[in-house]
Design an enzyme around this catalytic site. Structure first.
Site, PDB file in Angstrom:
ATOM      1  N   HIS A  92       0.851  -1.195   0.000  1.00 22.08           N
ATOM      2  CA  HIS A  92       0.000   0.000   0.000  1.00 22.08           C
ATOM      3  C   HIS A  92       0.887   1.246   0.000  1.00 22.08           C
ATOM      4  O   HIS A  92       1.952   1.258   0.621  1.00 22.08           O
ATOM      5  CB  HIS A  92      -0.922  -0.008   1.229  1.00 22.08           C
ATOM      6  CG  HIS A  92      -1.978   1.057   1.142  1.00 22.08           C
ATOM      7  ND1 HIS A  92      -1.719   2.362   1.445  1.00 22.08           N
ATOM      8  CD2 HIS A  92      -3.272   0.996   0.740  1.00 22.08           C
ATOM      9  CE1 HIS A  92      -2.827   3.079   1.237  1.00 22.08           C
ATOM     10  NE2 HIS A  92      -3.783   2.264   0.808  1.00 22.08           N
ATOM     11  N   GLU A 162      -3.982   2.229  -7.311  1.00 21.21           N
ATOM     12  CA  GLU A 162      -4.364   3.335  -6.436  1.00 21.21           C
ATOM     13  C   GLU A 162      -3.423   4.509  -6.662  1.00 21.21           C
ATOM     14  O   GLU A 162      -2.361   4.589  -6.028  1.00 21.21           O
ATOM     15  CB  GLU A 162      -4.258   2.917  -4.964  1.00 21.21           C
ATOM     16  CG  GLU A 162      -5.243   1.873  -4.541  1.00 21.21           C
ATOM     17  CD  GLU A 162      -5.528   1.977  -3.045  1.00 21.21           C
ATOM     18  OE1 GLU A 162      -6.699   2.076  -2.687  1.00 21.21           O
ATOM     19  OE2 GLU A 162      -4.583   1.977  -2.240  1.00 21.21           O
TER      20      GLU A 162
HETATM   21  P1  PGA Z   1      -9.556   6.197   0.152  1.00 26.13           P
HETATM   22  O1  PGA Z   1      -8.359   5.180   0.453  1.00 26.13           O
HETATM   23  O2  PGA Z   1     -10.716   5.389  -0.363  1.00 26.13           O
HETATM   24  O3  PGA Z   1      -9.854   6.847   1.467  1.00 26.13           O
HETATM   25  O4  PGA Z   1      -9.074   7.183  -0.867  1.00 26.13           O
HETATM   26  C1  PGA Z   1      -8.096   4.106  -0.404  1.00 26.13           C
HETATM   27  C2  PGA Z   1      -6.882   3.345   0.057  1.00 26.13           C
HETATM   28  O5  PGA Z   1      -5.913   3.975   0.500  1.00 26.13           O
HETATM   29  O6  PGA Z   1      -6.850   2.101   0.011  1.00 26.13           O
END
Ligand code: PGA
Length: 252
Positions: A92, A162
């Site tokens: 992540h 992401e």
């Molecule tokens: P968010 O976070 O939906 O608050 O943008 C997503 C993540 O970091 O997995």
């Protein structure tokens, strides 16, 4: 392919009581959904929440890059497996920001697979540039994470795209990617996997989108992103909103 919706609670909520409440309410909200739902709670809450039968799969937000031994503060793949965890988030961006390199992400991915956990490998650029260098950046993250993973194993892997600029809790003023932004990257990631493993293996990997997913943008993301699911941070602590996201997530 069934859609996969993953709740990443990060370091929330404050207590096991609150965690139980949110979990119970989410369970109620997602009862009749068509998507597979995973909750990645903080380590101390997982075993407790995993008790009892239900349709929500258990996730963890990280896993050690070592199988066992003198690694204070870490939790291993076999420990997680033994308490009923089936998915682990690896790489992540919030962990990469604290020093986790591609080498660690690759080791974690390998160990997760070895112990029968499905890794959710997070990739994504900090920002986008006009010349499209961010594609190369994401490609390198993927190639590195999959080093040493055979084609036969990749169906157990999930990739979560992401972009850091879209993560609500990491970036002040974050804006979600548009469905088109996400779609372009989903296609690109599929191409990278196809180059590495061939079409038939590559087509079995679920590619998720994450970054400010909410009940406001979920319809357009489902319709236009081409993603096979979503990784949800902030909104996953709000059971009603998370419920709406899950209900909207089915193959159209
Ligand atoms: P968010 O976070 O939906 O608050 O943008 C997503 C993540 O970091 O997995």
């Amino acid at each position: 392919m069934e859609m996969l919706v993953v709740a990443n609670w990060k370091m929330n909520p404050r207590t096991i009581e609150e965690a139980r409440q949110i979990y119970t309410e989410i369970k109620r909200q997602v009862q009749k959904s068509n998507a597979e739902v995973v909750i990645a709670a903080p380590y101390p809450f997982i075993a407790e929440l995993a008790k009892g039968k239900n349709s929500i799969a258990n996730g963890a937000q990280d896993v050690s890059s070592e199988p066992m031994g003198p690694y204070t503060g870490e939790a291993s793949a076999s420990m997680l497996k033994s308490i009923g965890v089936s998915y682990v988030i690896v790489g992540h961006s919030e962990r990469r920001a604290r020093g986790e390199s591609d080498v660690f992400v690759a080791k974690k991915t390998g160990l997760a697979l070895k112990f029968g956990l499905q890794p959710i490998i997070c990739v994504g650029e900090r920002e986008r540039d006009q010349s499209g260098k961010y594609f190369g950046f994401v490609e390198n993250q993927i190639r590195s994470a999959f080093q040493g993973i055979s084609g036969g194993k990749i169906a157990s892997c999930v990739i979560a795209y992401e972009p850091i600029w879209a993560i609500s809790t990491s970036t002040p003023g974050a804006r979600p990617a548009t469905a088109d932004d996400a779609h372009e990257m989903v296609l690109f990631i599929r191409k990278v996997l196809t180059d590495l493993y061939g079409r038939s293996h590559a087509s079995k990997v679920r590619i998720l989108y994450g970054g400010s997913v909410s009940d406001k943008n979920i319809e357009s993301l489902v319709a236009g992103s081409g993603a096979q699911g979503f990784l949800v941070g902030g909104a996953s602590l709000r059971p009603r909103e998370f419920g709406s996201i899950v209900k909207a997530s089915y193959v159209r």
